[in-house]
Design an enzyme around this catalytic site. Structure first.
Site, PDB file in Angstrom:
ATOM      1  N   GLU A 106      31.169  27.379  47.168  1.00 51.56           N
ATOM      2  CA  GLU A 106      31.196  26.081  47.252  1.00 51.56           C
ATOM      3  C   GLU A 106      30.038  25.102  47.572  1.00 51.56           C
ATOM      4  O   GLU A 106      29.612  24.111  46.834  1.00 51.56           O
ATOM      5  CB  GLU A 106      32.405  25.764  48.162  1.00 51.56           C
ATOM      6  CG  GLU A 106      33.618  26.103  47.476  1.00 51.56           C
ATOM      7  CD  GLU A 106      34.168  27.674  48.278  1.00 51.56           C
ATOM      8  OE1 GLU A 106      35.144  28.078  48.539  1.00 51.56           O
ATOM      9  OE2 GLU A 106      33.175  28.370  48.466  1.00 51.56           O
ATOM     10  N   GLY A 118      30.407  65.486  47.194  1.00 56.47           N
ATOM     11  CA  GLY A 118      30.802  66.671  46.156  1.00 56.47           C
ATOM     12  C   GLY A 118      32.260  66.728  46.196  1.00 56.47           C
ATOM     13  O   GLY A 118      32.875  65.808  46.579  1.00 56.47           O
TER      14      GLY A 118
END
Length: 365
Positions: free
Chosen positions: A54, A298
Site C-alpha cells: 500500500e 528424497g
C-alpha cells in the site's frame, strides 16, 4: 462486484505474485490505486517483507490518491510493527474506497484494518477474486491457521516412476527446460527442503539460478544425526545462503558446534520412532516464519510428508524414459494395504515443459 473491480483486482494479484517467495514471513500483497478509471499507483510487498504494497502504491499515486479506490489483495494491516499501519496510510492519503478479497486471518489484524477504514468513512468492498487470492496467499493463511507452512512436494521421475537407477544415477532424468522450471518454482517458495540422504547422494546447492537477483530460499535439510559432508556445496555456502538443519535430540555435540560454526541454523526436532517427527519439523519451520516450503525429496521424506497428510500440492515432472523395477522409487514405503487409504489429489494443471510433462495436483477438498 463489477467487471472493472475484478479486472483491477487481478492486476493487483499479478503485482503480488512478482515477489511470491521473497517476502516471508509477510504475505506477498499487491495494490492498485485507481482514480476516475485510470491506474495512478501500483505497488507490491518488497523483498524481505517491507515496505508493504500500500505505501509503495500510494507514493506512486501522490495527490491522485485522494478520492481514489485502492484494490488490495489482503486486508490492510492495522497494527504498528516496523512501519505504521497500512490502514492509517490509506486513510491519511484520502482514499475513498478499498476493495479486497477477504479479511487477513492474522490475529493482529483480522478485521481491524477494515474497521479502521470504515470508521474513517471509507467504503469497503469484500469478496472480489477471493478464490484467486486464497490460492496466492495459501501459505500465509495456512501458517496463521495451523502454525505450519504450505508444502509443495516435487518429484522428477521416469515414465515408470523412478527417480534414479539402481546405482543412484539421477542426473539428468528430465531435460533442461524442466530444470529451469524447477528454479522458477524454487523462487516462488520461502524454502527448499531435502532429506539427509539426498543431501549426501546429490551434493545439491538448492539455490535459485537463472532468475536474476532474487532473495534465495532457505535451504532446509532434514538429518537426525547431522551426518552430512562438511565439504559439500551446502556447507561451503552456509555463510552466504541460509542453511537450516533440522536434527534430532541425539545429534553429536561436535557436529552441532561444527555446523553452527560455519553459519548453519540448527533446529532441534522431536523423534517418531527412529526418524525425525515430520510434524515437529514443520512446526519448527512455521515458528521460524516460513509460509511456503518446496520439498525436493528424497523418497523417505516424501513418504513421511504424505503419510502424515502434510502435502498441500504435488508437482511431478515426467520424462519419456523407463528405468525399471530396480530403479529407486520417488516415494518410500507408505505401508498401505488398501487403495482407499492412499492420499489422493485433484489434477490442477498439465502442460509440456520441453520434452517432459508437468502435472500439478492439489489437495482434495
Amino acid at each position: 462486484m463489477s467487471r472493472s473491480d475484478e479486472s483491477y483486482m487481478r492486476a493487483a494479484l499479478g503485482l503480488g505474485r512478482r515477489t511470491m517467495g521473497q517476502t516471508w514471513p509477510n504475505p506477498a500483497v499487491g495494490c492498485v490505486i485507481v482514480n476516475k478509471g485510470r491506474i495512478v499507483g501500483r505497488g507490491h510487498t518488497q523483498p524481505g517483507g517491507r515496505p508493504h504494497a500500500e505505501p509503495v502504491a500510494l507514493a506512486q499515486a501522490g495527490p491522485l490518491a485522494r478520492g481514489a479506490t485502492a484494490y488490495v489483495t489482503l486486508e490492510p494491516c492495522s497494527h504498528v510493527g516496523q512501519t505504521p499501519p497500512c490502514a492509517t496510510a490509506l486513510i491519511e492519503a484520502g482514499i475513498a474506497r478499498v476493495v479486497a478479497p477477504f479479511e487477513d486471518n492474522d490475529a493482529r489484524v483480522s478485521g481491524r484494518g477494515f474497521e479502521m477504514l470504515r470508521d474513517a468513512g471509507i467504503e469497503v468492498s469484500l469478496g472480489v477474486c477471493a478464490e484467486e487470492a486464497g490460492h496466492d496467499h495459501a501459505g500465509f493463511l495456512k501458517l496463521q491457521n495451523t502454525g505450519r507452512p504450505w508444502v509443495t512436494l516435487k518429484l522428477a521421475s521416469s515414465f515408470d516412476g523412478r527417480i534414479a537407477t539402481a546405482t543412484g544415477e539421477s542426473q539428468w532424468i528430465t531435460g533442461a527446460a524442466a530444470r529451469a522450471d524447477v528454479h522458477r518454482m524454487r523462487a516462488r517458495h520461502d524454502a527448499v527442503m531435502v532429506g539427509g540422504g539426498t543431501a549426501r547422494a546429490d551434493d545439491p546447492m538448492l539455490t535459485v539460478r537463472g532468475h536474476g537477483d532474487v532473495r534465495q530460499p532457505v535451504r532446509v535439510v532434514i538429518s537426525r544425526h547431522l551426518d552430512l559432508p562438511m565439504m559439500s556445496k551446502l556447507a561451503m555456502s552456509a555463510a552466504d545462503v541460509p542453511l537450516w538443519l533440522c536434527h534430532g535430540p541425539d545429534a553429536d555435540s561436535y557436529l552441532l558446534e561444527a555446523w553452527e560454526g560455519i553459519g548453519a541454523k540448527l533446529m532441534p526436532c522431536g523423534l517418531q520412532g527412529r526418524q525425525l517427527d515430520i510434524i515437529s519439523v514443520l512446526d519448527a519451520l512455521g515458528a521460524a516464519g516460513l509460509t511456503r516450503v518446496f520439498c525436493e525429496g528424497g523418497g523417505a521424506l516424501a513418504a513421511s510428508l504424505l503419510g502424515a497428510d502434510l502435502v498441500d500440492e504435488l508437482v511431478g515432472y515426467t520424462a519419456g524414459l523407463a528405468i525399471g523395477a530396480e530403479g529407486l522409487p520417488g516415494v518410500g514405503a507408505l505401508g498401505l494395504e488398501k487403495l482407499g487409504k492412499a492420499p489422493r489429489f485433484e489434477l490442477v494443471e498439465t502442460r509440456a515443459v520441453g520434452a517432459d510433462v508437468l502435472c500439478r495436483w492439489g489437495r482434495n477438498a
